[in-house]
Design an enzyme around this catalytic site. Structure first.
Site, short mmCIF file in Angstrom:
data_model
loop_
_atom_site.label_atom_id
_atom_site.label_comp_id
_atom_site.label_asym_id
_atom_site.label_seq_id
_atom_site.Cartn_x
_atom_site.Cartn_y
_atom_site.Cartn_z
N GLU A 167 1.17 -12.55 5.87
CA GLU A 167 -0.02 -11.65 6.04
C GLU A 167 -1.21 -12.31 6.27
O GLU A 167 -2.29 -12.35 5.49
CB GLU A 167 0.00 -11.04 4.62
CG GLU A 167 1.16 -10.55 4.06
CD GLU A 167 1.42 -9.96 2.53
OE1 GLU A 167 0.25 -10.27 1.87
OE2 GLU A 167 2.38 -9.34 2.10
N ASN A 208 5.11 -13.50 8.94
CA ASN A 208 5.61 -12.36 8.24
C ASN A 208 4.34 -11.57 7.82
O ASN A 208 3.30 -11.95 7.42
CB ASN A 208 6.31 -12.83 6.93
CG ASN A 208 6.98 -11.90 6.16
OD1 ASN A 208 7.74 -10.94 6.88
ND2 ASN A 208 6.61 -11.88 4.99
N HIS A 244 7.70 -2.25 4.08
CA HIS A 244 7.46 -1.76 2.79
C HIS A 244 7.17 -0.34 2.97
O HIS A 244 5.89 0.14 3.37
CB HIS A 244 6.49 -2.23 1.84
CG HIS A 244 6.80 -3.48 1.36
ND1 HIS A 244 7.88 -3.85 0.42
CD2 HIS A 244 6.53 -4.75 1.78
CE1 HIS A 244 7.98 -5.01 0.09
NE2 HIS A 244 7.03 -5.68 0.96
N GLU A 273 11.38 -7.50 4.04
CA GLU A 273 11.47 -6.95 2.75
C GLU A 273 11.40 -5.32 2.33
O GLU A 273 10.38 -4.76 2.17
CB GLU A 273 10.00 -7.33 1.96
CG GLU A 273 9.51 -8.87 2.49
CD GLU A 273 8.26 -9.15 2.08
OE1 GLU A 273 7.33 -8.51 1.13
OE2 GLU A 273 7.69 -10.31 2.27
N ASP A 275 12.01 -1.99 1.60
CA ASP A 275 11.93 -0.75 0.50
C ASP A 275 11.30 0.59 0.95
O ASP A 275 10.71 0.65 1.76
CB ASP A 275 11.62 -1.28 -0.96
CG ASP A 275 10.29 -1.80 -1.01
OD1 ASP A 275 9.45 -1.46 -0.09
OD2 ASP A 275 9.90 -2.41 -1.97
O1 9MR Z 1 7.71 -8.43 -5.40
C1 9MR Z 1 6.65 -9.38 -5.71
C2 9MR Z 1 6.19 -9.09 -6.98
O2 9MR Z 1 7.05 -9.23 -7.96
C3 9MR Z 1 4.82 -9.95 -7.19
O3 9MR Z 1 4.25 -9.75 -8.35
C4 9MR Z 1 3.93 -9.70 -6.09
C5 9MR Z 1 2.59 -10.66 -6.14
O4 9MR Z 1 1.77 -10.63 -5.11
O5 9MR Z 1 4.53 -10.03 -4.83
C6 9MR Z 1 5.71 -9.13 -4.56
O6 9MR Z 1 6.15 -9.71 -3.19
C7 9MR Z 1 5.43 -9.45 -2.24
C8 9MR Z 1 5.80 -10.41 -1.17
O7 9MR Z 1 5.85 -11.68 -1.75
C9 9MR Z 1 4.98 -10.24 0.19
N1 9MR Z 1 4.82 -9.02 0.64
C10 9MR Z 1 4.54 -7.83 -0.06
C11 9MR Z 1 5.67 -8.00 -1.40
C12 9MR Z 1 5.42 -6.92 -2.18
O8 9MR Z 1 3.98 -6.72 -2.87
#
Ligand code: 9MR
Length: 563
Positions: A167, A208, A244, A273, A275
């Site tokens: 990111e 990513n 997402h 990722e 969903d």
């Molecule tokens: O799914 C993850 C969640 O459990 C955490 O609280 C969150 C914190 O930043 O991160 C989520 O995963 C993220 C991933 O690491 C990077 N891309 C976005 C995902 C969804 O927020």
């Protein structure tokens, strides 16, 4: 003797012995006859030379039998949802904790799964001790972290790839002004990749991001960065498209084309990722749309040779990040809260099982579209759905304007309805639809519907504005979209939205509007290409905000007026 081989999806398999090599090749390569229809996802994926994966959370992995059973049985790839992030692995400087990360690695080894490491360098979930370091110490902390974390699994054959940086872009394609960027400048990105290559010379190294699935400012910035890094021999091997998605924002119909342009740079691509969330409550129609999105993503990856596979960001709606981040939204995964399969599971299954592209049977002809809500620039269409029996499944519809010899593609829709926008005022349109399946076969055209757009212009009318938090982290968030809707009966010629930022929050960027601030009040004005808004039509803009660490407030009081 350590050796390295590539499987058909380009995933790397390192082996110590010939016997181990054979075992792994059976799992990942299996040139496999098409799997039995009732076979789990991983068997169909392996038969297509792809992985199908899931992000796993360590809590349910140790506490819930059903979670473990599905994680092991359905997926041949896993990603740690949180356990390999910096806050988990190095909470204080030099004090490493690999309990969660090791649990993920052990599970993968027990179940013949490949692991994608997530993530080495990110602005989120990184402890404040890192964020507060001066430049030289921060670079050294990054090197040491990468060296220790990636180094720990470098000889583990299950670990095949890493998200080295995550990111790094703002929504408008500029580099994110994270603490990494603010302290080290752009060079932190190339350095991170070089440190990762040194720590694990065989791992596939990925960049990513989210909102890069379609072709847009952000994905084009990613494309340019990857090309330029590779020209400078920075070891970027792969690009991850988080995916997402949300059914209310539409499907990125150019996903396959976008994956292909990255593949043409010589990198592996992967869906990292996936969903597909919806506004709650669930219903059958939303589930069906969601299933189409899942099917389309899997089909896009299947259609691009360099796409290694698809990772879904979780297993069950019981454990998903979505409801915590987007209040009122959820049900984003392929199993419900009780571990029952949803239509999305069937869609993923059937897409993976869909054979090797030998579907030549087009879908049935769709019904004649019905037009409603016709304005000076938009019209809503719906039609009776098609079905597909050729094996690859219904992927969506193309909407055309009939214009003699050269019909124009007006748009694409994943479902049997759509709203056309950008139409010309005071004009007659003859429109028909064709259904598309996963193998690209097009149905014969439906009959046409004829409608005429109304005259444009006129005085301004009333409007509304609503902001949605798209993503947030410890010290910032993105509001996208702010949806501006013309609720009046006349076309708007320009609009102005005002809203209030909580104390201590500052704007960090914006797109599709011109933003000015006075104290905490922000005024957003339409720009040249989105000020004209027909009755009932909507447009949107977005912005990013920095806020004090730990503060969870978000903007309020969106109001809209036309000048
Ligand atoms: O799914 C993850 C969640 O459990 C955490 O609280 C969150 C914190 O930043 O991160 C989520 O995963 C993220 C991933 O690491 C990077 N891309 C976005 C995902 C969804 O927020």
């Amino acid at each position: 003797m350590l050796s390295t081989t590539l499987n058909r999806s380009g995933a790397r398999i390192r082996t110590l012995t010939a016997a181990a090599a054979l075992a792994l090749l059976t799992v990942f390569l299996a040139p496999a006859a098409p799997a039995d229809a009732s076979a789990p996802l991983r068997q169909h994926a392996a038969a297509r030379g792809k992985f199908i994966g899931a992000a796993l959370a360590t809590g349910p992995l140790s506490n819930e039998t059903q979670y473990r059973t599905l994680a092991a049985g359905e997926f041949n790839q896993i990603t740690a949802e949180n356990a390999m992030k910096w806050d988990a692995t190095e909470p204080s400087q030099g004090q490493f904790n690999f309990s969660g990360a090791d649990a993920i690695m052990n599970f993968a080894q027990q179940n013949d799964q490949q692991v994608h490491g997530h993530t080495l360098v990110w602005h989120s979930q990184t402890p404040t001790w890192v964020q507060n370091l001066p430049a030289t110490a921060m670079r050294e902390a990054m090197r040491n972290h990468i060296d220790t974390v990636a180094g720990r699994y470098a000889d583990n054959p299950a670990l095949v790839s890493w998200d080295v940086v995550n990111e790094v872009f703002e929504e408008n394609g500029s580099l994110r002004t994270s603490f990494w960027y603010n302290t080290l400048g752009q060079s932190y990105i190339a350095d991170a990749f070089r440190y990762a290559r040194a720590a694990d010379p065989d791992a596939r190294l990925c960049i990513n991001d989210y909102n890069v699935e379609g072709i847009n400012a952000k994905s084009t910035a990613m494309y340019n960065l990857v090309r330029s890094l590779r020209q400078q021999n920075v070891p970027v091997d792969c690009v991850g498209f988080q995916s997402h998605l949300a059914i209310q924002y539409g499907f990125p119909n150019d996903l396959q084309q976008n994956l292909q342009r990255f593949a043409d740079l010589g990198v592996q691509v992967r869906i990292t990722e996936l969903d597909v969330r919806m506004q709650m409550p669930r219903d059958a129609s939303k589930d069906a749309t969601q299933a189409t999105y899942y099917r389309n993503v899997v089909n896009a990856c299947l259609a691009v040779t360099a796409c290694a596979g698809v990772t879904i960001w979780g297993i069950t709606d019981r454990h998903s990040w979505v409801p915590d981040t987007f209040p009122g939204e959820g049900a984003a995964l392929i199993y419900n809260e009780n571990y029952q399969t949803k239509p999305a599971y069937t869609a993923v299954h059937d897409a993976l099982a869909g054979g090797t592209g030998n579907d030549t049977t087009p879908p049935t002809t769709p019904g004649t579209p019905a037009a409603s809500g016709v304005t000076s620039s938009s019209a809503s269409l719906s039609w009776a759905a098609s079905t597909d029996s050729g094996g690859s499944g219904l992927a969506g519809y193309n909407v055309y304007r009939e214009q003699g010899a050269t019909d124009t593609l007006l748009g694409q829709s994943a479902t049997n309805s759509t709203t056309l926008t950008g139409l010309t005022a005071d004009t007659e349109y003859q429109v028909y639809v064709r259904a598309r399946d996963g193998a690209g076969n097009l149905s014969t055209p439906s009959a046409t519907v004829t409608f005429e757009t109304s005259a444009g212009g006129g005085p301004g009318g009333p409007c509304t504005a609503t902001g949605t938090i798209q993503t947030q982290w410890n010290n910032g968030y993105v509001v996208q979209p702010v949806t501006v809707t013309n609720t009046g009966s006349a076309t708007l010629n320009g609009w102005t939205v005002t809203f209030t930022l909580p104390a201590g929050h500052t704007l960090a960027g914006s797109w599709n509007a011109t933003l000015t601030t006075s104290g905490q009040t922000v005024t957003a004005k339409s720009v040249s290409y989105n000020g004209t808004l027909a009755p009932n039509a909507a447009t949107s803009f977005g912005f990013q905000v920095n806020r004090p660490s730990g503060n969870t407030q978000t903007p309020s009081g969106y109001t809209c007026a036309s000048p």
